[in-house]
Motif scaffolding. Structure first.
Motif, PDB file in Angstrom:
ATOM      1  N   GLU A 155       9.342   2.689  14.955  1.00 39.90           N
ATOM      2  CA  GLU A 155       8.185   3.484  14.827  1.00 39.90           C
ATOM      3  C   GLU A 155       8.267   4.265  13.337  1.00 39.90           C
ATOM      4  OE1 GLU A 155       8.690   2.509  18.987  1.00 39.90           O
ATOM      5  OE2 GLU A 155      10.227   3.304  17.289  1.00 39.90           O
ATOM      6  N   LEU A 156       9.725   4.367  12.998  1.00 44.24           N
ATOM      7  CA  LEU A 156       9.809   5.232  11.503  1.00 44.24           C
ATOM      8  C   LEU A 156       8.987   4.510  10.426  1.00 44.24           C
ATOM      9  CD1 LEU A 156      13.470   6.426  12.123  1.00 44.24           C
ATOM     10  CD2 LEU A 156      11.803   7.674  12.433  1.00 44.24           C
ATOM     11  N   ILE A 157       8.965   3.273  10.412  1.00 45.88           N
ATOM     12  CA  ILE A 157       8.541   2.634   9.077  1.00 45.88           C
ATOM     13  C   ILE A 157       7.224   2.662   8.543  1.00 45.88           C
ATOM     14  CG2 ILE A 157       8.183   0.090   8.214  1.00 45.88           C
ATOM     15  CD1 ILE A 157      10.436  -0.503  10.587  1.00 45.88           C
ATOM     16  N   GLY A 158       7.508   3.096   7.421  1.00 45.99           N
ATOM     17  CA  GLY A 158       5.917   2.939   6.638  1.00 45.99           C
ATOM     18  C   GLY A 158       5.979   1.317   5.955  1.00 45.99           C
ATOM     19  N   ARG A 159       7.133   1.270   5.380  1.00 43.05           N
ATOM     20  CA  ARG A 159       7.192  -0.142   4.853  1.00 43.05           C
ATOM     21  C   ARG A 159       8.680  -0.526   4.714  1.00 43.05           C
ATOM     22  NH1 ARG A 159       4.536  -0.469  -1.310  1.00 43.05           N
ATOM     23  NH2 ARG A 159       6.344   0.747  -1.593  1.00 43.05           N
ATOM     24  N   VAL A 160       9.036  -1.711   4.453  1.00 49.10           N
ATOM     25  CA  VAL A 160      10.315  -2.212   4.083  1.00 49.10           C
ATOM     26  C   VAL A 160       9.956  -3.175   3.165  1.00 49.10           C
ATOM     27  CG1 VAL A 160      12.519  -3.292   4.856  1.00 49.10           C
ATOM     28  CG2 VAL A 160      10.927  -1.987   6.449  1.00 49.10           C
ATOM     29  N   THR A 161      11.067  -3.101   2.166  1.00 47.65           N
ATOM     30  CA  THR A 161      11.231  -3.920   0.973  1.00 47.65           C
ATOM     31  C   THR A 161      12.303  -4.658   0.951  1.00 47.65           C
ATOM     32  OG1 THR A 161       9.398  -2.581  -0.315  1.00 47.65           O
ATOM     33  CG2 THR A 161      10.667  -4.288  -1.444  1.00 47.65           C
ATOM     34  N   VAL A 162      12.293  -5.988   0.961  1.00 50.48           N
ATOM     35  CA  VAL A 162      13.550  -6.736   0.726  1.00 50.48           C
ATOM     36  C   VAL A 162      13.819  -7.274  -0.828  1.00 50.48           C
ATOM     37  CG1 VAL A 162      14.809  -8.649   1.586  1.00 50.48           C
ATOM     38  CG2 VAL A 162      13.584  -7.541   3.108  1.00 50.48           C
ATOM     39  N   HIS A 163      14.496  -6.931  -1.459  1.00 49.42           N
ATOM     40  CA  HIS A 163      14.992  -7.269  -2.871  1.00 49.42           C
ATOM     41  C   HIS A 163      15.757  -8.373  -2.807  1.00 49.42           C
ATOM     42  CE1 HIS A 163      12.906  -3.539  -4.950  1.00 49.42           C
ATOM     43  NE2 HIS A 163      13.370  -3.009  -3.742  1.00 49.42           N
ATOM     44  N   LYS A 164      15.301  -9.734  -3.433  1.00 49.39           N
ATOM     45  CA  LYS A 164      16.218 -11.003  -3.240  1.00 49.39           C
ATOM     46  C   LYS A 164      16.831 -11.074  -4.536  1.00 49.39           C
ATOM     47  CE  LYS A 164      13.615 -13.190   0.603  1.00 49.39           C
ATOM     48  NZ  LYS A 164      12.928 -14.429   0.773  1.00 49.39           N
ATOM     49  N   GLY A 173      25.891  -2.608  -4.723  1.00 48.75           N
ATOM     50  CA  GLY A 173      26.597  -2.676  -3.242  1.00 48.75           C
ATOM     51  C   GLY A 173      26.023  -3.854  -2.394  1.00 48.75           C
ATOM     52  N   GLY A 174      24.710  -4.353  -2.927  1.00 46.51           N
ATOM     53  CA  GLY A 174      24.100  -5.479  -2.276  1.00 46.51           C
ATOM     54  C   GLY A 174      24.326  -6.747  -3.209  1.00 46.51           C
ATOM     55  N   ALA A 175      25.390  -7.442  -3.075  1.00 46.02           N
ATOM     56  CA  ALA A 175      25.680  -8.727  -3.785  1.00 46.02           C
ATOM     57  C   ALA A 175      24.547  -9.751  -3.478  1.00 46.02           C
ATOM     58  CB  ALA A 175      27.004  -9.161  -3.549  1.00 46.02           C
ATOM     59  N   ALA A 176      24.167  -9.747  -2.365  1.00 41.32           N
ATOM     60  CA  ALA A 176      23.105 -10.608  -1.876  1.00 41.32           C
ATOM     61  C   ALA A 176      21.792 -10.265  -2.048  1.00 41.32           C
ATOM     62  CB  ALA A 176      23.568 -11.136  -0.314  1.00 41.32           C
ATOM     63  N   GLY A 177      21.557  -8.753  -1.879  1.00 41.39           N
ATOM     64  CA  GLY A 177      20.210  -8.133  -2.033  1.00 41.39           C
ATOM     65  C   GLY A 177      20.080  -7.022  -1.475  1.00 41.39           C
ATOM     66  N   ASN A 178      19.216  -6.355  -1.519  1.00 35.92           N
ATOM     67  CA  ASN A 178      18.843  -4.776  -0.875  1.00 35.92           C
ATOM     68  C   ASN A 178      17.551  -4.838  -0.173  1.00 35.92           C
ATOM     69  OD1 ASN A 178      20.505  -4.667  -3.444  1.00 35.92           O
ATOM     70  ND2 ASN A 178      20.157  -2.523  -3.133  1.00 35.92           N
ATOM     71  N   VAL A 179      17.719  -4.108   1.161  1.00 29.38           N
ATOM     72  CA  VAL A 179      16.838  -3.677   2.016  1.00 29.38           C
ATOM     73  C   VAL A 179      16.475  -2.132   1.684  1.00 29.38           C
ATOM     74  CG1 VAL A 179      15.842  -3.727   4.337  1.00 29.38           C
ATOM     75  CG2 VAL A 179      17.507  -5.592   3.437  1.00 29.38           C
ATOM     76  N   ASN A 180      15.284  -1.834   1.470  1.00 29.89           N
ATOM     77  CA  ASN A 180      14.785  -0.346   1.392  1.00 29.89           C
ATOM     78  C   ASN A 180      13.876  -0.210   2.518  1.00 29.89           C
ATOM     79  OD1 ASN A 180      14.751   2.261   0.258  1.00 29.89           O
ATOM     80  ND2 ASN A 180      13.024   1.673  -0.673  1.00 29.89           N
ATOM     81  N   ILE A 181      14.157   0.719   3.342  1.00 25.84           N
ATOM     82  CA  ILE A 181      13.498   0.941   4.517  1.00 25.84           C
ATOM     83  C   ILE A 181      12.829   2.362   3.993  1.00 25.84           C
ATOM     84  CG2 ILE A 181      13.276   2.050   6.873  1.00 25.84           C
ATOM     85  CD1 ILE A 181      15.997   0.475   7.307  1.00 25.84           C
TER      86      ILE A 181
END
Length: 891
Positions: A155-164, A173-181
């Motif tokens: 319910e908190l989400i406006g958008r989630v961006t997954v940086h591949k 800190g994300g060797a494989a990628g970043n997830v920004n909520i």
């Protein structure tokens, strides 16, 4: 709040049947779909599945780097109880229902990218790090970095961006990628006053229990649209019950544990036998509650401020029970190897004893000390995890060409668990075990499983108690600048700096019991039986003690007055970073290039085998340059070609740096290494995207990661005091060490608006991850097992939906092939293939009210795990279906 549907016809569906079922469901709706209206670009919350899909694809198409986007409506149309539920439908994203070797609990909890371990994926919330704890004791002591997504309701989400693919302005800190909520912001709403809320029932089939879940949102902004306040609250209860069968300890037979049997049958020496096989029962009451407050103030067109506070707590009281067959006790006569029994029959397949049986009558002169079976009951009342932060940020435009944004904040997380463990050894009885690999649970027979029948020649009661708490906190500050240049080829230069100080500690208290606690007359008073297991073959309805009686017994007898200093650690990590990045705009090519410099200092205090805290101190500093480039070009009007190359980093788990964990029963453990280096990765990505019609996409992406200083585990033998046996014993230890690895794979994606309200999406990911260096004493060196943790070779999602003015429906099937889930009790744990079905149906009563019926795990999946070979199962679990039904309102 959005929840989902089940119907009797959707269980045990194949992927094709799931898709066909959706079309049949959609065809029953005769009304034509209304075209979704594209919302104002400033509004985060969109209405309609197709509008959300269009927004997500537009953001993906226009991005300079490889990203995937999930919007609020995407979340709302599935039974997404956490952000991880939403992310599992993205290609290249894998989710797990547990944080490590504890099995699965029916909720998606950890997220990983590109077939790598979850600690190589960095999760941020509104662009900053967030601390969170764990409630499960092995995850607390293991000290992982990966965020528990169970803490964050969808319910908190406006958008989630997954940086591949990486770029210099992303936090390292994300060797494989970043997830920004990203959460919703007050000034993004259309109306001056917005109210939203939901109330629903959450039914868990296995527990046969319905709980209430509520959430609410109120947003106000003034007429001038320069001041807004957003308040969100939630309180969500769940009752869980997991039943299954566990194989806790596969061991080679030798003269220390089966001397008499080997003398009579030399062929069985060196073969594997399950030394502990149990019928398991896990019961838990969960309550996730908390909220967020966001205040946004726009001073002028050049200056604005935002303050955001968030708190969430997951109360997770639980009781974990395991009634286990312990053949090693009989074979070794309570580890004395004096008069050990010889089985009445057995079968051998390859290197595995697949069946073993002992006669009902004692086969040796004296069986009084033998405990053929043991009941372990571990109550953890008061277990919880929490997370909170306060974040202040600003936006400032100095002039037409120069802009700044900044953040300063603090985040805290806690994980706590207290064990009351009652281990009751039963008298010798006839028993047998027949293993079927992972094809089916083992047939297990214990003659006296229905009664509390203590052994007499050796202690009946063995108990332990621990109280562990981890505290995680970070203070951070960041400034980013954007400068518009006069150069056409590099129109924008971005630059910035960040500093953060991260502290992590583990406190481990050892509990003790007086002699009276082990007397049979003082046993917990809640003698009862397991509920009937949904699994065939397993031991049915053995005796146990109820959770409340275990809590009462533990509170009466357990005392916690001694630190297990050898297991505790404290560490401080200071990270300072700076970057510069330029946007590129050539005639046919756009993108960005840049470099990020990071200095990391890690101070670790751990391994204090004393009665007072006298730790070993270690300090290391690492300087790393992280270059990146992202390029895109339009091959045709609707065809985008992308390429990216970067060097990224992740830092080792805190537990890998500092923790020590011992298991007295299996005489195994794991230990940290404070000199571990950061995990560095050289990455290459290439992809093509074809937007062949509105709200539709076909995409292919190839990637490769070469990881230096990847963290694996080597083995050794060390001596520690064994509290259960009351003497120093040898432990088979796993210790963290650096090695090399590589991951490569391909992602396929297909999304299409089929018109008339229907739509369909599918994606497939192939990932191949291997350790490429045989680290000393590692599984790769000694056994040739070079698999990386978390790598599923094949994963895919199939999803279809229907939507019109009154109805919306969605059906989803997710599959993930087997993957190495970690190491536990001297052997690997592989999670076997698993597929899950979820569905939702929503009916709009009017513009203000919506009824919802939703379901998760509708195919009632069986979670299976195994050791290095499928002939040696590790666990079978059933969590049951989950159904949610409720009413949502907005105005």
């Amino acid at each position: 709040m959005k929840r989902n549907l089940t119907a009797s016809g959707v269980t045990r569906l194949t992927p094709i049947a799931a898709a066909v079922g959706l079309m049949v469901l959609g065809a029953s709706f005769t009304a034509q779909a209304q075209e979704a209206v594209q919302p104002d670009s400033s509004v985060v919350v969109v209405t309609g599945v197709r509008a959300a899909m269009a927004q997500s694809l537009n953001q993906k198409r226009n991005s300079d780097s490889l990203v995937e986007v999930v919007t609020a409506e995407d979340v709302g149309k599935m039974p997404d109880k956490s952000v991880a539920d939403s992310l599992q439908r993205i290609p290249g994203v894998s989710v797990a229902t547990a944080g490590g070797s504890e099995g699965g609990f029916g909720d998606n909890d950890r997220v990983s990218l590109k077939g790598t371990p979850s600690n190589l994926t960095l999760t941020t919330l509104n662009g900053h790090t967030v601390s969170s704890g764990d409630w499960y004791i092995s995850n607390i002591t293991g000290g992982g970095r990966s965020v528990s997504y169970s803490m964050f309701p969808s319910e908190l989400i406006g958008r989630v961006t997954v940086h591949k693919s990486s770029q210099a302005d992303l936090i390292e800190g994300g060797a494989a990628g970043n997830v920004n909520i990203e959460t919703r912001k007050p000034l993004s709403f259309k109306k001056n006053l917005t109210l939203m809320g939901s109330i629903e029932g959450a039914y868990t089939e296995s527990a046969k229990k319905t709980d209430v879940q509520v959430s609410g949102l109120i947003n106000w902004k003034n007429e001038a649209n320069d001041l807004g306040i957003l308040l969100q609250v939630f309180d969500e209860k769940r009752t869980l019950r997991r039943q299954g069968q566990e194989f806790l300890w596969w061991e080679k037979l030798d003269n220390s544990n089966a001397k008499a049997w080997i003398a009579a049958n030399p062929a069985i020496e060196g073969k594997y036998l399950s030394f502990l096989t149990g019928s398991s029962l896990f019961e838990q009451k969960r309550e996730r509650k908390g909220g967020s407050l966001d205040i946004e103030y726009k001073v002028s067109n050049d200056l604005s401020f935002n303050v955001n506070g968030f708190y969430t707590r997951l109360d997770a009281d639980n009781v974990n029970t395991n009634f286990m067959l312990a053949p090693y006790q009989v074979l070794s006569n309570n580890w004395t190897n004096v008069g050990g029994a010889i089985p009445s029959s057995y079968t051998l397949k390859g290197n595995t004893i697949t069946s073993i049986a002992f006669p009902s009558k004692c086969p040796v002169a004296d069986c009084s000390a033998m405990g053929a079976s043991v009941q372990d009951i571990i109550a953890r009342p008061g277990s919880y995890s929490d997370s909170k932060f306060v974040d202040f940020n600003f936006k400032y435009r100095a002039n037409a060409n120069l802009k700044f944004t900044g953040q300063v904040g603090t985040t805290r997380g806690t994980g706590h668990a207290r064990d009351y463990a009652y281990e009751g050894w039963l008298a010798y009885s006839g028993s047998s075990l027949t293993v079927h690999g992972i094809d089916a649970p083992a047939n297990m027979v214990i003659d006296n499983a229905g009664t509390l029948n203590p052994r007499t020649g050796a202690p009946f009661f063995t108990g332990w108690a621990t109280d562990v708490t981890t505290r995680d906190k970070e203070n951070y500050g960041q400034v980013d600048g954007t400068y518009s240049t006069v150069w056409d080829a590099v129109p924008t230069i971005r630059f910035g700096a960040r500093t953060a100080k991260h502290d992590r500690s583990l406190t481990w208290l050892e509990g003790s019991y007086p002699a009276a606690a082990g007397l049979l007359e003082n046993a917990p008073k809640g003698l009862t039986r397991y509920p009937t297991s949904p699994l065939s073959n397993v031991l049915q309805n053995p005796w146990t003690f109820s959770g409340p009686s275990m809590k009462e017994w533990g509170e009466k007898y357990a005392t916690y007055n001694k630190h297990a200093y050898q297991s505790e650690f404290q560490m401080t990590e200071k990270a300072n970073a700076a970057y510069v990045m330029g946007d590129l705009n050539f005639a046919d090519v756009q993108g960005n290039f840049g470099v990020r410099y990071v200095k990391t200092q890690i101070d670790v205090a751990n391994a204090s085998p004393n009665d007072v805290w006298k730790p070993t101190l270690s300090s290391n500093t690492y300087n790393n340059f992280l270059p990146s480039v992202n390029l895109r070009t339009d091959l045709a009007k609707n065809v985008v070609l992308r390429g990216a190359a970067s060097r990224t980093m992740a830092r080792p788990d805190f537990g890998a740096l500092g923790a020590l964990s011992l298991n007295d029963l299996t005489m195994s453990g794991s230990g940290g290494n404070p000199n571990l280096k950061p995990i560095m990765s050289n990455n290459v990505d290439a992809g093509v995207e074809w937007y062949f019609m509105p709200k539709s996409l076909i995409a292919v992406n190839l990637y490769q990661m070469k990881l230096a200083s990847y963290v694996t585990y080597g083995s050794s033998v060390a001596q520690f005091y064994n509290a259960t046996l009351g003497r120093v014993t040898d432990y088979n230890m796993s210790a963290a060490i650096n090695t090399k690895a590589r991951v490569r794979g391909v992602e396929l994606q297909y999304t299409q608006d089929l018109s008339n309200g229907f739509g369909f999406s599918a994606n497939y990911t192939y990932a191949d991850g291997k350790e490429t260096q045989a680290a000393p004493k590692s599984a790769c060196a000694d056994e040739g097992n070079c698999d990386m943790v978390g790598t599923s070779k094949n994963s895919y999602n199939l999803s279809g939906f229907f939507e019109n003015a009154k109805w919306s429906a969605r059906l989803n099937y997710s599959f993930r092939s087997a993957f190495l889930n970690g190491l536990d009790r001297k052997s690997a744990i592989y999670q076997d293939d698993v597929g899950t079905v979820s569905a939702s149906i929503n009916y709009n009563i009017n513009e203000f009210l919506t009824l919802s019926l939703e379901g998760k795990d509708l195919n009632d999946p069986l979670l299976k795990s195994y050791a290095s070979t499928k002939d040696q199962p590790r666990a079978f679990y059933k969590n049951g279906r989950q159904v949610f039904f409720g009413l949502r309102g907005k105005m």
